[in-house]
Each structure stands twice: as structure tokens, then as C-alpha cells.
Enzyme design. Structure first.
Site, short mmCIF file in Angstrom:
data_model
loop_
_atom_site.label_atom_id
_atom_site.label_comp_id
_atom_site.label_asym_id
_atom_site.label_seq_id
_atom_site.Cartn_x
_atom_site.Cartn_y
_atom_site.Cartn_z
CE LYS A 11 -3.93 -2.26 2.31
NZ LYS A 11 -5.19 -2.07 3.16
CE1 TYR A 51 -9.61 -3.26 0.27
CE2 TYR A 51 -8.73 -1.29 -0.63
CZ TYR A 51 -8.66 -2.38 0.01
OH TYR A 51 -7.37 -2.47 0.41
CG PHE A 59 -13.77 0.98 6.92
CD1 PHE A 59 -12.97 0.62 5.80
CD2 PHE A 59 -14.45 0.15 7.56
CE1 PHE A 59 -13.03 -0.46 5.20
CE2 PHE A 59 -14.45 -0.99 7.24
CZ PHE A 59 -13.84 -1.37 5.94
NE ARG A 87 -6.48 -12.63 5.24
CZ ARG A 87 -7.24 -11.38 5.22
NH1 ARG A 87 -7.30 -10.63 4.01
NH2 ARG A 87 -8.08 -11.17 6.18
CB THR A 93 -7.66 -5.77 9.79
OG1 THR A 93 -8.22 -7.04 9.06
CG2 THR A 93 -7.63 -4.63 8.73
NE ARG A 104 -2.81 -6.06 6.71
CZ ARG A 104 -3.95 -6.64 6.43
NH1 ARG A 104 -4.81 -7.58 7.25
NH2 ARG A 104 -4.40 -6.19 5.10
CG ASN A 114 -3.72 -2.56 6.83
OD1 ASN A 114 -3.78 -2.05 5.61
ND2 ASN A 114 -4.75 -3.29 6.92
CG HIS A 117 -5.19 -6.66 -0.45
ND1 HIS A 117 -6.39 -6.60 0.16
CD2 HIS A 117 -5.26 -7.48 -1.29
CE1 HIS A 117 -7.25 -7.32 -0.36
NE2 HIS A 117 -6.49 -7.99 -1.32
CD GLU A 128 -8.98 -9.31 -3.72
OE1 GLU A 128 -9.56 -8.95 -2.97
OE2 GLU A 128 -7.64 -9.85 -3.27
N1 UDP Z 1 -9.83 -0.71 6.92
C1 UDP Z 1 -10.15 0.31 7.81
N2 UDP Z 1 -10.92 0.57 8.84
C2 UDP Z 1 -11.70 -0.79 9.27
C3 UDP Z 1 -11.45 -2.00 8.56
C4 UDP Z 1 -10.67 -2.01 7.51
O1 UDP Z 1 -9.57 1.32 7.36
O2 UDP Z 1 -12.35 -0.56 10.46
C5 UDP Z 1 -9.24 -0.86 5.87
C6 UDP Z 1 -7.88 -1.61 5.92
O3 UDP Z 1 -7.11 -0.88 5.29
C7 UDP Z 1 -8.16 -2.91 5.37
C8 UDP Z 1 -9.13 -2.61 4.33
O4 UDP Z 1 -9.84 -1.52 4.75
O5 UDP Z 1 -6.91 -3.47 5.30
C9 UDP Z 1 -9.83 -3.97 4.06
O6 UDP Z 1 -10.60 -4.22 5.28
P1 UDP Z 1 -10.80 -5.76 5.33
O7 UDP Z 1 -11.67 -5.84 6.54
O8 UDP Z 1 -11.25 -6.72 4.39
O9 UDP Z 1 -9.30 -6.19 6.23
P2 UDP Z 1 -8.08 -7.22 5.40
O10 UDP Z 1 -8.61 -8.05 4.66
O11 UDP Z 1 -7.27 -6.12 4.42
O12 UDP Z 1 -7.46 -7.84 6.65
MG MG Z 2 -10.44 -8.15 2.95
#
Ligand code: UDP
Ligand code: MG
Length: 139
Positions: A11, A51, A59, A87, A93, A104, A114, A117, A128
Site C-alpha cells: 500500500k 474494494y 471507513f 494472510r 487487519t 502489518r 496497514n 493487502h 482481484e
Molecule cells: N479498514 C479500515 N478500517 C476498518 C477496517 C478496515 O480502514 O475498520 C481498511 C484496512 O486498510 C483494511 C481494508 O480496509 O486492510 C480492507 O478491510 P478488510 O476488513 O477486508 O481487512 P483485510 O482483509 O485487509 O485484513
Molecule cells: Mg479483506
């Protein structure tokens, strides 16, 4: 588990903070191989398409802003059980809650910025990868 491909992003903030080399080193150290690599500055439309599941969440505007902050590195990586393992290597996250040693935890600035991705399932990875890469771009 067979060889699998997943989709990863470094990112904008992690690039600005100078963590590209360390993140790609981790990918190689963990035994993944790179099959697609592209640096782009995303726009609102590409981010929205990517997304999709988050567009209506509270958010989203901050997430969008964070993804427009600078260029990203888009990657297709391959390895045994790649989706789940990537992951795990990323961590959860929120960098503050991610386990020590995860990307992360080491390189994330906050919940939104974070660092990286990773796709969360085989069907997501497929979607994706093809959101950003054509067959011609993949090796
Ligand atoms: N995100 C955020 N606030 C939140 C949850 C997610 O800003 O409360 C952002 C964060 O950058 C995250 C992305 O949105 O990586 C996608 O969210 P997801 O729940 O899919 O998390 P990930 O799969 O990336 O762990
Ligand atoms: Mg996700």
C-alpha cells in the site's frame, strides 16, 4: 495443498516509508515466487471496483484516501497454500493487534494504512488478480 496464487498489494504508505525491499524479501524468504508485479497510482474507480464489499462502510472514505496517497505495488504471488499463508505473514487487519513479526505489525502505521493487502479466499484471489492484471501481464 497444491500450489496456489494469491493477490497482494504493498500500500502507498508502506512504499513512502521505504518498506518495499523488506516486504519483497519476506515474500521470497517464505518461498513464494512472483508472477506479476506492477506499480500504479490507482484512481477512485479502480479502488471502488477492488474494494466493492467495503464501499458502503463508514471507513471507506478514509480507505480510499489512503489508497490514493501515492503509488501501490500490485503483485501476484505463488506458493503452497498461498492465500492462507500470505494472510498469516501479513497479520490481522489492525497493526496494533497483529502478532509480533508479521508485516502489518512491523510496517503498518494504523488500521487503514496497514502496509499490505492479501486476498481472503480462492474466489476473491481470482477476481482481484483479474481486476488488475491481464493474462499478458502474468508469467
Ligand atoms: N479498514 C479500515 N478500517 C476498518 C477496517 C478496515 O480502514 O475498520 C481498511 C484496512 O486498510 C483494511 C481494508 O480496509 O486492510 C480492507 O478491510 P478488510 O476488513 O477486508 O481487512 P483485510 O482483509 O485487509 O485484513
Ligand atoms: Mg479483506
Amino acid at each position: 495443498m497444491a500450489l496456489q496464487r494469491t493477490f497482494a498489494i504493498i500500500k502507498p504508505r508502506a512504499i513512502k516509508n521505504g518498506h518495499v525491499g523488506e516486504i519483497i524479501s519476506a515474500i521470497e524468504r517464505e518461498g513464494f515466487t512472483l508472477h506479476g508485479l506492477r506499480m500504479v497510482h490507482l484512481n477512485k474507480e479502480l479502488i471502488k471496483g477492488f474494494y466493492l464489499e467495503h464501499v458502503h462502510k463508514t471507513f471507506y472514505s478514509e480507505l480510499e484516501e489512503s489508497m490514493l496517497e501515492g503509488p501501490v505495488l500490485l503483485m501476484v504471488i505463488e506458493g503452497e497454500d498461498a492465500i492462507l499463508r500470505w494472510r498469516e505473514i501479513m497479520g490481522v487487519t489492525d497493526p496494533a493487534k497483529a502478532a509480533p513479526g508479521t508485516l502489518r505489525r512491523k510496517f503498518g502505521d494504523d488500521l487503514t494504512r496497514n502496509a499490505v493487502h492479501g486476498s481472503d479466499a480462492a474466489s476473491t484471489a481470482e477476481r482481484e488478480v483479474h481486476h488488475f492484471f491481464s493474462a499478458f501481464d502474468l508469467v
